[in-house]
Design an enzyme around this catalytic site. Structure first.
Site, short mmCIF file in Angstrom:
data_model
loop_
_atom_site.label_atom_id
_atom_site.label_comp_id
_atom_site.label_asym_id
_atom_site.label_seq_id
_atom_site.Cartn_x
_atom_site.Cartn_y
_atom_site.Cartn_z
N GLN A 185 0.82 -1.21 0.00
CA GLN A 185 0.00 0.00 0.00
C GLN A 185 0.85 1.26 0.00
O GLN A 185 0.33 2.37 0.13
CB GLN A 185 -0.92 -0.01 1.23
CG GLN A 185 -1.92 -1.15 1.23
CD GLN A 185 -2.71 -1.24 2.52
OE1 GLN A 185 -2.53 -0.45 3.45
NE2 GLN A 185 -3.60 -2.22 2.60
N HIS A 251 -0.76 -0.16 5.71
CA HIS A 251 -1.21 0.71 6.79
C HIS A 251 -0.20 1.82 7.09
O HIS A 251 0.26 1.99 8.21
CB HIS A 251 -1.50 -0.10 8.06
CG HIS A 251 -2.66 -1.03 7.93
ND1 HIS A 251 -3.18 -1.74 9.00
CD2 HIS A 251 -3.40 -1.39 6.85
CE1 HIS A 251 -4.19 -2.49 8.58
NE2 HIS A 251 -4.34 -2.29 7.27
N GLU A 345 -14.10 4.19 10.60
CA GLU A 345 -14.50 5.24 11.53
C GLU A 345 -14.35 6.64 10.96
O GLU A 345 -13.44 6.90 10.17
CB GLU A 345 -13.66 5.17 12.82
CG GLU A 345 -13.87 3.91 13.63
CD GLU A 345 -13.04 3.89 14.89
OE1 GLU A 345 -13.17 2.92 15.67
OE2 GLU A 345 -12.25 4.85 15.12
#
Length: 475
Positions: A185, A251, A345
């Site tokens: 990523q 991440h 979230e």
């Protein structure tokens, strides 16, 4: 005349036969993959998208045959963020899932929304009608972009290039961009202008940085400052480095945002190390950081005087924050982050607060197991909103112009999974609803507003940037 009638009859008959055959073939395909389709939707789609298009042009490091895909599903590649599913699914289920993915790769057009995206369409939401203008489709994966005083753009490409797009559409490479580690990523991530850019020409870029420790390749999130002029970066300085490094390649977080005190906020993901990073003040990972533009640490940071703590930490307990904006009207920093399987979230970031990951969450592990039964806990800050199932949020902006009547102050959030833009309706800092826009536009990486107040959306696979142009309805 008889021949003409017969020909038309024959054509119609052949067409009907084709339609029946196609529908029969589709039904047989749906029936054959019914179980695998359900597994993919609940287990795989949150990372890889609801459709199969993202698999088509990818570089298959471990092979794209059914057996190779099955092996990947079975064993996983933890450093790249791919878990093992051997304990969750049987050998037969894994093989069926691999066959379904392989079929999807070969038949991508069948894995789309009912109404395929057409950039030439006219779109309507409420009383607002708008069209799209294609700004560029020459950047592979436009992760971040900013607008210069003349309304030209600087665009980051995950693959490691930095581009300047002039107001007349000319795209040029910006020289001296930082070297990135383009794996998993990682890559070139976000870009932000200094609040005093018109005076000092300074900008800031986040990226995944690699280094070798012995024979192992390690990585982290880093930020550079640089002066921009004439398609070149000069005075390049590294002002932030998230320690420690890890061998994982996912991440990273990476969003950048200034507040009205000219402090730079940096989001850093927990690097797939949820058991050791997000709840530890001794690690920079899984945090929102606050620094001065020169890289120094403000002495009023909450943990500046805490022994052993990383002094730049502003808030902690985060998973993978890939969206962050500052609302000057309410003096609020909004942040969103990826949950695991469910539990994305949307948060208001507050000084020193703990946002709970992985102690509290509305999500579960990718393999279906539960890591916590807590969705709230004393001493940990609840999210303002959560998404189940995951939308895989990336990029965020706030509508702070009058170009889009009825959208003022609403938040815009990109969805990688469902390939649309989410308009989160706001009343001050209260969320009152949400509406999906631009369905099937592609995996949305970023959204932002230019100097005139127009909205831009960037997607990857295909890599494109679009401008939303409102149409004034005639009364």
């Amino acid at each position: 005349m008889t021949i003409t009638i017969f020909s038309r009859f024959t054509i119609v008959s052949l067409f009907l036969i084709f339609v029946v055959f196609s529908c029969t073939e589709k039904k047989e395909t749906d029936d054959a993959f019914a179980n695998a389709k359900e597994i993919y939707s609940t287990t795989c789609a949150s990372c890889h998208g609801q459709q199969m298009a993202m698999f088509v042009d990818r570089k298959w490091k471990h092979g794209s045959t059914v057996d190779s895909i099955a092996m990947t599903i079975k064993n996983g590649y933890i450093d790249l963020g791919m878990p093992s599913f051997v304990s969750l699914y049987s050998e037969e289920q894994i093989k069926e899932l691999a066959e379904y993915i392989k079929y999807g790769i070969d038949n991508t057009k069948t894995f789309t929304f009912d109404n395929p995206f057409n950039p030439k369409d006219t779109f309507t939401e409420g009383d607002l009608t708008y069209t799209l203008e294609l700004i560029t489709d020459s950047v592979d994966a436009p992760w971040g972009f900013v607008f210069l005083p003349d309304n030209s753009m600087i665009i980051t490409d995950m693959d490691g290039d930095l581009y300047h797009r002039s107001t007349d559409g000319i795209l040029n490479i910006v020289a001296n961009a930082p070297k990135v580690l383009r794996k998993g990523q990682g890559g070139m991530l976000d870009i932000e202008l200094d609040p005093d850019f018109e005076q000092n020409g300074m900008l800031y870029i986040s990226f995944s940085k690699g280094k070798m420790e012995g024979e192992e390749e390690m990585a982290t999130t880093a930020v550079i400052s640089a002066k921009y002029a004439n398609n070149e970066l000069t005075n390049v300085q590294e002002i932030f480095e998230a320690l420690p490094y890890f061998s994982t390649k996912h991440h990273y977080g990476g969003r950048l945002e200034f507040d009205n005190n000219k402090k730079l906020f940096i989001s850093v993901g927990e690097r797939g190390k949820e058991k050791i990073n997000p709840q530890s003040l001794e690690s920079a990972c899984g945090k929102i950081h606050r620094i001065n533009p020169d890289g120094s640490i403000p002495e009023d940071n909450p943990f500046y005087n805490t022994e052993g703590a990383v002094k730049s930490i502003y808030s902690y307990g985060h998973r993978n924050p890939q969206g962050m904006i500052f609302d000057a009207t309410t003096n609020t920093i909004w942040e969103h982050e990826h949950g695991p399987r469910g539990g994305d979230e949307l948060n208001i970031i507050k000084k020193s607060e703990n946002y709970g990951w992985p102690v509290v969450s509305f999500g579960i592990n990718y393999d279906g197991t539960t890591f916590t039964n807590n969705t709230t806990m004393e001493g940990m800050t609840d999210s303002e909103k959560y998404w189940v199932p995951s939308i895989a949020p990336c990029g965020m902006a706030q509508v702070n112009s009058d170009k889009y009547p009825g959208w003022e102050s609403d938040l815009l959030v990109g969805s990688l999974r469902f390939k649309y833009l989410v308009k989160v309706e706001m009343d001050g800092t209260k969320i009152i609803g949400e509406i999906p826009l631009l369905k099937n536009i592609g995996r949305v990486r970023n959204v932002g507003l230019d100097r005139e107040g127009f909205i831009y959306v960037s997607t990857e696979q295909p890599g494109s940037i679009y401008k939303l142009i409102p149409i004034k309805n005639e009364i």
